[in-house]
Write an enzyme that holds these catalytic residues in place. Structure first.
Site, PDB file in Angstrom:
ATOM      1  N   GLU A   1       6.977 -16.349 -15.240  1.00 35.86           N
ATOM      2  CA  GLU A   1       5.586 -16.412 -15.708  1.00 35.86           C
ATOM      3  C   GLU A   1       4.650 -16.395 -14.507  1.00 35.86           C
ATOM      4  O   GLU A   1       4.843 -17.157 -13.552  1.00 35.86           O
ATOM      5  CB  GLU A   1       5.352 -17.679 -16.527  1.00 35.86           C
TER       6      GLU A   1
ATOM      7  N   GLU B   1      -6.071 -19.648 -14.744  1.00 40.34           N
ATOM      8  CA  GLU B   1      -6.294 -20.591 -15.833  1.00 40.34           C
ATOM      9  C   GLU B   1      -7.524 -21.416 -15.463  1.00 40.34           C
ATOM     10  O   GLU B   1      -7.696 -21.804 -14.310  1.00 40.34           O
ATOM     11  CB  GLU B   1      -5.093 -21.519 -16.030  1.00 40.34           C
TER      12      GLU B   1
END
Length: 430
Positions: free
Chosen positions: A295, A300
């Site tokens: 990932e 974010e």
């Protein structure tokens, strides 16, 4: 005539006297306390020697890379075999020293990493404690081949592991032939210029239950939660009872439709503001389940920490469930309610044959993570050598989002994506 003969005879006699052999000097006997030592790297042992005529002893090592000696004090410095000699004029004695590694290794191959230009050769240094046949091999002979004397030839750009084996033990070194890259070129883009989400590219996911992060929203495919408008992808979150949740939002992915391996991957995004918002632009490996698929969290943002930008990767070795995944943070003013370009530059064999991922904010390098040099292309440690697909979502609450301030829904809670673009570069002169 008689006088000439007598003169010649005298000269011959003198020659015989001059050519007569001299007596050999007396041989000095030298004794040494041990004729064989077995040591480990770092060990120190003492040898004693004595000459029969009490002469002063001179100490030497046949290979200081294996052992050094000073006044009989022997120190093991490297794996291999060497001979310590105690000598005086007229005599000597010796001791053979066998040096193992600290973990009883019997082979040594140095250096552990070498960079070679294409078409060039390199001779590895190696030692073996025992006199047994040795075998050389390359993990990628098309990149770099090796003969049975440890001479490596570089054929084309890439990385190869050169291994030396004695049948019971292997040692390896990495060979890197550097790449030459051209300029980045745009290979794909999503400009969101249409009137709806392009389902040939994007799948709008649906579901709730936290998605593994204790998130509070339910993802829907309703137009009120996700649409394309005014050249933007619009994801809007609401406080509303829906299915099993009290909040709704949207999440899109390109899995099975668009995936990429290496390159510059960027998006121009406007994040919402407000406590509890957790928007993200990220990627997952196309094969295998999480976390072994890998990932890459390109960006974010946490509404409860409005200046903070978070970058992270997750692998089978280090991931969010064991709490030791790699992550980095940067802090800027004006992150929320403004467009910014977030991206990665995902480089193949960028440094000493190791992949590198560079995280950027408006073109500024904020963080970088690199493949571990001890683990070449092992999915457990570095699964980022396979295609990954793109995900865009707006989560609420959860392990990173934290407490949700319901007052934020007095205004629109919207994430906007102007575009997503992928650039790649071709290798030249390989």
């Amino acid at each position: 005539m008689k006088k000439i003969f007598q003169l010649l005879l005298s000269v011959c006699m003198m020659g015989l006297v001059c050519c007569a052999p001299k007596n050999n000097p007396s041989v000095v006997k030298v004794s040494i306390s041990k004729d064989m030592l077995q040591m480990k790297v770092g060990d120190i042992q003492m040898l004693e020697a004595k000459a029969s005529d009490n002469s002063s002893i001179q100490w030497t090592s046949s290979d200081p890379k294996v052992v050094t000696v000073f006044e009989g004090l022997v120190e093991a410095t490297g794996i291999g075999i060497a001979t310590i000699t105690a000598s005086v004029e007229g005599g000597s004695a010796s001791c053979n020293v066998y040096v193992l590694g600290k973990e009883n290794e019997t082979l040594l191959l140095t250096p552990e990493l070498v960079e070679i230009q294409k078409g060039k050769t390199y001779q590895f240094y190696y030692t073996s404690v025992y006199d047994v046949p040795l075998t050389w091999s390359s993990s990628n002979p098309e990149v770099a081949s090796v003969d049975q004397n440890g001479l490596v030839t570089a054929h084309k750009a890439g990385t190869a592991l050169i291994t030396l084996s004695n049948g019971a033990e292997d040692v390896s070194a990495r060979v890197v032939i550097p790449h030459t890259w051209g300029e980045y070129q745009l290979v794909w883009s999503e400009e969101f210029d249409g009137s709806s989400v392009d389902e040939n590219v994007w799948t709008i996911e649906q579901g709730g239950g936290g998605w593994g992060n204790k998130e509070k929203q339910y993802y829907t495919n309703r137009e009120k939660n996700v649409c394309v408008k005014d050249g933007n992808l619009i994801i809007q979150a609401y406080k509303e009872d829906y299915q099993t949740s009290q909040y709704t939002s949207a999440r899109l992915k390109t899995a099975g439709k668009k995936s990429f391996l290496y390159g510059k991957i960027e998006a121009r995004i406007m994040f919402p503001s407000g406590g509890g918002t957790w928007p993200a632009f990220w990627m997952l490996g196309e094969t295998r389940k999480w976390p072994s698929c890998g990932e890459i969290d390109i960006i974010e943002h946490i509404g409860n920490n409005p200046r903070m930008l978070s970058f992270a990767v997750h692998t089978q070795e280090k991931n969010g469930t064991n709490g030791i995944n790699w992550s980095s943070r940067a802090y800027y003013d004006g992150v929320e309610e403004n467009y910014h370009v977030y991206g990665i530059e995902w480089r193949e064999e960028d440094f000493n044959g190791r992949d590198r991922i560079i995280f950027t904010y408006d073109g500024i390098e904020c963080a970088t993570v690199m493949e571990n040099e001890l683990h070449i292309d092992e999915d457990y440690y570095w699964p980022f050598n396979q295609p990954h697909y793109i995900i865009i979502n707006l989560a609420l609450g959860g392990t990173m989002g934290g407490n949700i301030d319901d007052a934020i829904f007095d205004n629109d809670v919207v994430m906007k994506v102007d575009w997503v673009r992928v650039y790649q570069r071709r290798e030249i002169d390989n």
